[in-house]
Design an enzyme around this catalytic site. Sequence first.
Site, short mmCIF file in Angstrom:
data_model
loop_
_atom_site.label_atom_id
_atom_site.label_comp_id
_atom_site.label_asym_id
_atom_site.label_seq_id
_atom_site.Cartn_x
_atom_site.Cartn_y
_atom_site.Cartn_z
CB THR B 187 -7.35 14.49 57.54
OG1 THR B 187 -6.79 14.23 56.26
CG2 THR B 187 -8.35 13.42 57.90
CE LYS B 216 -8.79 13.27 53.69
NZ LYS B 216 -7.75 12.37 54.32
CB THR B 227 -7.26 8.12 53.76
OG1 THR B 227 -6.74 7.00 54.45
CG2 THR B 227 -8.61 7.76 53.19
CD GLU B 314 3.90 21.82 52.08
OE1 GLU B 314 5.05 22.24 52.07
OE2 GLU B 314 2.93 22.55 52.35
CG ASN B 454 17.89 18.20 45.12
OD1 ASN B 454 19.09 17.94 45.19
ND2 ASN B 454 16.99 17.65 45.90
CB THR B 459 22.12 27.39 36.79
OG1 THR B 459 21.47 27.23 38.05
CG2 THR B 459 21.10 27.33 35.68
#
Lengths: 459, 459
Positions: B187, B216, B227, B314, B454, B459
Amino acid sequence: MARVMTAQIRQYTTPIDTSVPDSKRKYIPSSGTYPRGFRVSGTHVGVKPSNTTFPDLALISSDEPCSAAAVFTTNRFQAAPVQVSKQILEAREGRGIRGVVVNAGCANAVTGKGGLEDAKSMSAKVDECNGLNSTGGQGDSSTLVMSTGVIGQRLPIQKILSGIPTGYSNLSSTHAAWLKTARAICTTDTFPKLVSQTFTLPSSPDRTYHIAGMTKGAGMIHPNMATLLGIICTDAPIAPSALQSLLTHAVSRSFNSISIDGDTSTNDTVALLANGAAGGQPISSPTSPEYTAMQSILTGFAQSLAQLVVRDGEGATKFVTVRVQNSPSHSDAKLIASTIARSPLVKTALYGKDANWGRILCAAGYTQGLSPGTLVPERTSVSFKPVDGSAELKLVVNGEPEVVDEERAAAILQDEDLEIVVDLGGGNQGEAAKGGEDALYWFCDFSHEYVTINGDYRT
Amino acid sequence: MARVMTAQIRQYTTPIDTSVPDSKRKYIPSSGTYPRGFRVSGTHVGVKPSNTTFPDLALISSDEPCSAAAVFTTNRFQAAPVQVSKQILEAREGRGIRGVVVNAGCANAVTGKGGLEDAKSMSAKVDECNGLNSTGGQGDSSTLVMSTGVIGQRLPIQKILSGIPTGYSNLSSTHAAWLKTARAICTTDTFPKLVSQTFTLPSSPDRTYHIAGMTKGAGMIHPNMATLLGIICTDAPIAPSALQSLLTHAVSRSFNSISIDGDTSTNDTVALLANGAAGGQPISSPTSPEYTAMQSILTGFAQSLAQLVVRDGEGATKFVTVRVQNSPSHSDAKLIASTIARSPLVKTALYGKDANWGRILCAAGYTQGLSPGTLVPERTSVSFKPVDGSAELKLVVNGEPEVVDEERAAAILQDEDLEIVVDLGGGNQGEAAKGGEDALYWFCDFSHEYVTINGDYRT
């Protein structure tokens, strides 16, 4: 479809008023009504060397000894200030507390024995200003300690100890002082979070009580480590034992019912001080009408505070309430609500203004730890409740999808605020558990790049 | 500090080869070695009307009946294909399965009785192509069904049923066919995920067996609804009862040990088919050397497949293995590993190449559901294990921070791959539990805007 992305860069320390985002300005009160006998201050000490301007040391001080209670993090790694504050409250059985000292910029967590000594010395230094001789962290201490910031670094303790007398001399009961103090506990927050209100109790309807509180949370999307601090003060007279149960109840339904986990950092602490300065009959028995009234007031107040943390969610465009109702138990209702509130896919759908009930139902379905029979697919319904008071928009009824009026759904999702209602129909007890338990949870949406990928999944 | 952000827009359907991101191309095999007696095909039917090109119907077919086993989602809302496949496997006791039919583009979940009929008709249609007369979803059915895509919409079932004979006539055992089939189940994936290998078993060291699989997953950061499907085929002879326990063990240590939850969507399914076409002694007893060998081979193979899902995370720039060792139990080790792997703050620190052990320790500390005494702060150590085989970099030893060689830490964090080792020192059993249980978990980092806020916290 690509969305326009804007880089939101947060300063580590809360910006001065003029840099508060326009959309958040409405959450900063321009005046307040504060409990008698409390004075506060926010002072710059520069815990982080890069902070040369902003207040980062907060003192909350009561002229008279208070009843005090606190709810602490459940993390197995507890920061030094958490250990010390716990020890003080236990040793004093919640009596004779004079105030709280807080630093931002360094969490004093995973800092070993030296860190414990540092936390104790902060407590003792405030006691000294109060003319009390204490060792910190023992039964003779009367000041609670909180820290928030980076883990694993020692505090610049001399800076802090030198700053405490200055902070003490700055103590004041003005609105400006409360606001500056609320700012001094912030880290990545974009605005200081302060709420105050008055209330009455059944036994003396003509007497005005006050409650005021400040909180800090994180501007992060799902900061299961960012520290949440809360300090609530009231001039109502409440016995220590009643105070702890009142606070535990309120925190469970407020700070521990937002999608920014309130129970997981090394430093999370919410404290409640009651100095009784407004007089009246002390609240003690949990079966008294006074207690019931106070529970309702405190819970609502804590919810107002906790909701401000959600309002400061990074990139948030939505403020969402999820209500799980007709559950066989409150705890299961809360588990389901919290699972929905934490689902990234629910959050992106809300940002995309997509009435994607499938994601809501699915998140409910994978809730861990439910009693068997709480969630029965064919008894579960989902709807959107608009904030304008118009009728609910039914999305799923008894496990079957409704034909959704997409236009109305889109209109409802235009609003910043939304309520999602998940009705369990009593679970496998059916009608018998209807009118049963419910739970509320508050969360915000996910936005930006995450959404350019996921937000348009359905179309 | 602002980071450069690039919009990554994912098409809903896997792109054609030429649009696979350069960095992912290395994960697509250019050849393979596939199990005897299996033929596969990927065919375009246009389940989503917007998909006019890409294959979205996959058939996996064995010339002879197979032993079959599957691990299904634990979500309370189970999609129609999950219910139907379960029913078939149970009715047939894992025997006589001929293959799997999969569609992408629509999950056939929360679709009521009509959805169940649709899933059954897909199964029956493939059986019909095989010359078998079945009703689908009963003991007479021999084809498992999977679907992935949007929830709450009915399948365009006529399109799919019309496409099945075409797909059947396309069945082939070539590498190209396997790759196209792997693509047909995708997908939002950016690349098809296919692995194949050969192996031998102790009883017949000269006989070559084959195992091949496709999977997948989602390209999302934390897709607790996206899924996950997996289909693994082997020509080794394995009895049905042994097959299920082998698969359960392997999935627990692979697909259910990645930060993209494998157990929460309405549709998640991993199936294993064994047709025995390579001959040899059937594997049945769990105490046999054959079983032990097969368990090790299958688990490693499933890990290779599952890791591809993480590689497709991603925006991921890091592939991180977390190893929790010297735990009193495997299950507690896995709980801690999974909590670390899901922590957004750990993930952003890794993206920021920040050796922020505080976030790792903190995430371990808030792990829910541990047995008392598993996690003892003063026995817990954390280190980074470089992929180049050089010595571990110790960050925390027995609960105390090490003075970290920041230069070496930075060098280690330059690599795409990293292993984090959390040593529990046996928990409260101390030395007695050393050499105890461990668990592995794989995850990727968080990047982009989330990190501009974040990632630079420390630092």
